[in-house]
Design an enzyme around this catalytic site. Structure first.
Site, PDB file in Angstrom:
ATOM      1  N   ASN A 138       1.187  -0.973   0.249  1.00  0.00           N
ATOM      2  CA  ASN A 138       0.478   0.236   0.032  1.00  0.00           C
ATOM      3  C   ASN A 138       0.912   1.133  -0.355  1.00  0.00           C
ATOM      4  O   ASN A 138       2.788   1.205   0.220  1.00  0.00           O
ATOM      5  CB  ASN A 138      -1.305  -0.027   1.575  1.00  0.00           C
ATOM      6  N   ASP A 148       1.988  -8.826   1.150  1.00  0.00           N
ATOM      7  CA  ASP A 148       2.633  -7.555   2.126  1.00  0.00           C
ATOM      8  C   ASP A 148       3.264  -8.574   3.235  1.00  0.00           C
ATOM      9  O   ASP A 148       4.733  -8.572   3.798  1.00  0.00           O
ATOM     10  CB  ASP A 148       1.741  -6.345   1.639  1.00  0.00           C
ATOM     11  N   SER A 231      -3.504  -6.445  -6.905  1.00  0.00           N
ATOM     12  CA  SER A 231      -4.431  -5.865  -6.536  1.00  0.00           C
ATOM     13  C   SER A 231      -5.803  -6.847  -6.436  1.00  0.00           C
ATOM     14  O   SER A 231      -6.513  -6.903  -5.847  1.00  0.00           O
ATOM     15  CB  SER A 231      -4.797  -4.989  -7.566  1.00  0.00           C
ATOM     16  N   VAL A 234      -7.334  -7.721  -1.129  1.00  0.00           N
ATOM     17  CA  VAL A 234      -7.721  -6.771  -0.841  1.00  0.00           C
ATOM     18  C   VAL A 234      -8.039  -6.120  -1.330  1.00  0.00           C
ATOM     19  O   VAL A 234      -9.398  -5.333  -1.077  1.00  0.00           O
ATOM     20  CB  VAL A 234      -6.637  -6.022   0.778  1.00  0.00           C
TER      21      VAL A 234
HETATM   22  N1  AR6 Z   1       2.287 -15.589  -2.440  1.00  0.00           N
HETATM   23  C1  AR6 Z   1       2.069 -15.228  -3.331  1.00  0.00           C
HETATM   24  N2  AR6 Z   1       0.693 -14.423  -3.332  1.00  0.00           N
HETATM   25  C2  AR6 Z   1       0.428 -14.612  -2.912  1.00  0.00           C
HETATM   26  C3  AR6 Z   1       0.481 -14.346  -0.822  1.00  0.00           C
HETATM   27  C4  AR6 Z   1       1.926 -14.804  -0.977  1.00  0.00           C
HETATM   28  N3  AR6 Z   1       2.523 -15.644   0.121  1.00  0.00           N
HETATM   29  N4  AR6 Z   1      -0.406 -14.137   0.127  1.00  0.00           N
HETATM   30  C5  AR6 Z   1      -1.211 -13.639  -0.876  1.00  0.00           C
HETATM   31  N5  AR6 Z   1      -0.913 -13.562  -1.992  1.00  0.00           N
HETATM   32  P1  AR6 Z   1      -3.302  -8.887  -1.628  1.00  0.00           P
HETATM   33  P2  AR6 Z   1      -3.670  -6.456  -3.018  1.00  0.00           P
HETATM   34  C6  AR6 Z   1      -2.104 -13.294  -3.256  1.00  0.00           C
HETATM   35  O1  AR6 Z   1      -3.973  -8.733  -0.548  1.00  0.00           O
HETATM   36  O2  AR6 Z   1      -4.884  -7.008  -3.230  1.00  0.00           O
HETATM   37  C7  AR6 Z   1      -2.656  -5.267   2.222  1.00  0.00           C
HETATM   38  O3  AR6 Z   1      -3.397  -5.437   3.320  1.00  0.00           O
HETATM   39  C8  AR6 Z   1      -3.281 -12.918  -3.264  1.00  0.00           C
HETATM   40  O4  AR6 Z   1      -4.381 -14.039  -2.856  1.00  0.00           O
HETATM   41  O5  AR6 Z   1      -1.608  -9.026  -0.673  1.00  0.00           O
HETATM   42  O6  AR6 Z   1      -2.613  -5.913  -3.625  1.00  0.00           O
HETATM   43  C9  AR6 Z   1      -1.583  -3.931   1.369  1.00  0.00           C
HETATM   44  O7  AR6 Z   1      -0.107  -3.757   2.626  1.00  0.00           O
HETATM   45  C10 AR6 Z   1      -3.893 -12.163  -4.361  1.00  0.00           C
HETATM   46  O8  AR6 Z   1      -4.392 -12.893  -5.202  1.00  0.00           O
HETATM   47  O9  AR6 Z   1      -2.689  -7.492  -2.054  1.00  0.00           O
HETATM   48  C11 AR6 Z   1      -1.979  -3.054   0.846  1.00  0.00           C
HETATM   49  O10 AR6 Z   1      -3.222  -3.025   1.845  1.00  0.00           O
HETATM   50  C12 AR6 Z   1      -2.512 -11.894  -4.578  1.00  0.00           C
HETATM   51  O11 AR6 Z   1      -1.633 -11.787  -3.615  1.00  0.00           O
HETATM   52  C13 AR6 Z   1      -3.177  -4.399   0.212  1.00  0.00           C
HETATM   53  O12 AR6 Z   1      -2.900  -5.142   1.192  1.00  0.00           O
HETATM   54  C14 AR6 Z   1      -2.940  -9.667  -3.643  1.00  0.00           C
HETATM   55  O13 AR6 Z   1      -3.671  -9.571  -2.451  1.00  0.00           O
HETATM   56  C15 AR6 Z   1      -2.688  -4.330  -1.000  1.00  0.00           C
HETATM   57  O14 AR6 Z   1      -3.922  -5.776  -1.681  1.00  0.00           O
END
Ligand code: AR6
Length: 286
Positions: A138, A148, A231, A234
């Site tokens: 973020n 993240d 993206s 979350v």
């Molecule tokens: N390895 C690979 N992919 C992953 C992992 C992992 N360990 N964990 C989750 N994913 P998101 P966003 C996938 O929510 O939508 C955070 O709080 C997940 O299934 O991590 O860009 C940040 O600080 C999804 O498909 O990121 C921001 O506030 C993808 O990674 C916000 O979330 C992205 O999910 C960013 O949201």
């Protein structure tokens, strides 16, 4: 090159199959390579047979060599694979590559080379031994949930310290830090757009995340880089739409630049993985 005579018994394939294998060996398709490290590589194809549709020519050579050299083939992973009927998929992929070769009248076309630089896997990005992993951060860069959170946990507190010094990162942009306790040397932090229905520039902002991350990778001479599906967690961006943008942007970048050498899309869960494979397949068929 291996020169041993080919023995296919007790695998009684058709005459046509036998001729095919003989032709392959005449064409030096049977090669020598490190069998031990190949076992792990081969295992990936057993777990995710869909990867066969993206295999490059040297992987096909190894698969076929493993098959031809019966003793390895019987005792190793490949036996399961062939028994499960995936050999046909290997042949199909070979056919696609060969058609490309014929069409382009060169060894391998630029296009198929480029597609071979892109890999899709399922797993946890924090575990990957690559030069850089991309974080879906973020704009505060101070950590959060999802990927993240996982990256910050695995990298340790020093990552947070360095992120603090970077101050912010705007949506669509990217910043780089070291990887600290991660296997990856670098972390590229990019901030994807929050999905608001699709009419607020989300597509272009997401594309910009990939472009800026790859530009940083090039500047830091990063050869291998892994992206999560930015993206799509979350921030709520629909997976299929996001994966189309991700693949198109990476493809365009590789077309226009000489580096990075390898881009890996890391899918978290089966449905993301299936989606990426499907979109990639559609993309290659275009
Ligand atoms: N390895 C690979 N992919 C992953 C992992 C992992 N360990 N964990 C989750 N994913 P998101 P966003 C996938 O929510 O939508 C955070 O709080 C997940 O299934 O991590 O860009 C940040 O600080 C999804 O498909 O990121 C921001 O506030 C993808 O990674 C916000 O979330 C992205 O999910 C960013 O949201």
């Amino acid at each position: 090159m291996q020169t041993e005579p080919l023995t296919l018994d007790p695998f009684c394939y058709s005459e046509k199959f036998h001729r095919f294998i003989t032709t392959l060996s005449e064409e030096n398709f049977v090669i020598s390579f490190d069998w031990v490290s190949w076992q792990n590589e081969a295992n990936r194809f057993i777990t995710y047979p869909e990867l066969l549709t993206l295999a490059d020519i040297s992987t096909l050579q190894k698969l076929l060599t493993t098959h031809v050299r019966k003793e390895r083939f019987c005792s190793g992973y490949m036996a399961n694979m062939i028994e499960n009927g995936h050999f046909l998929a290997i042949l199909k992929r070979l056919q696609v590559i060969r058609t490309n070769i014929i069409l382009e009248k060169t060894d391998i076309s630029d296009e198929s080379n480029m597609m071979q630089q892109i890999e899709i896997i399922q797993g946890d990005i924090t575990q990957l031994q690559v030069d850089a992993i991309v974080n879906a951060a973020n704009s505060s860069l101070l950590g959060g949930g999802g990927v993240d959170g996982a990256i910050h946990r695995a990298a340790g507190r020093e990552l947070l310290e360095e992120c603090r010094q970077l101050r912010r990162c705007e949506t669509g942009e990217a910043k780089i830090t070291k990887g600290y306790n991660l296997p990856a040397k670098w972390v590229i932090h990019t901030v994807g757009p929050v999905w608001k229905g699709g009419n607020y520039g989300e597509d272009e902002l997401l594309a910009s995340c990939y472009r800026h991350s790859l530009t940083l990778a090039e500047q830091y001479q990063i050869k291998t880089i892994a992206f999560p599906a930015i993206s799509t967690g979350v921030y709520g961006f629909p997976m299929e739409r996001a994966s189309k943008i991700a693949i198109a942007e990476v493809h365009q970048f590789l077309h226009d630049h000489n580096s990075p050498e390898q881009v890996i899309f890391v899918c978290f869960g089966q449905s993301a993985y299936d989606c990426y494979l499907r979109v990639m397949q559609e993309f290659t068929e275009k």
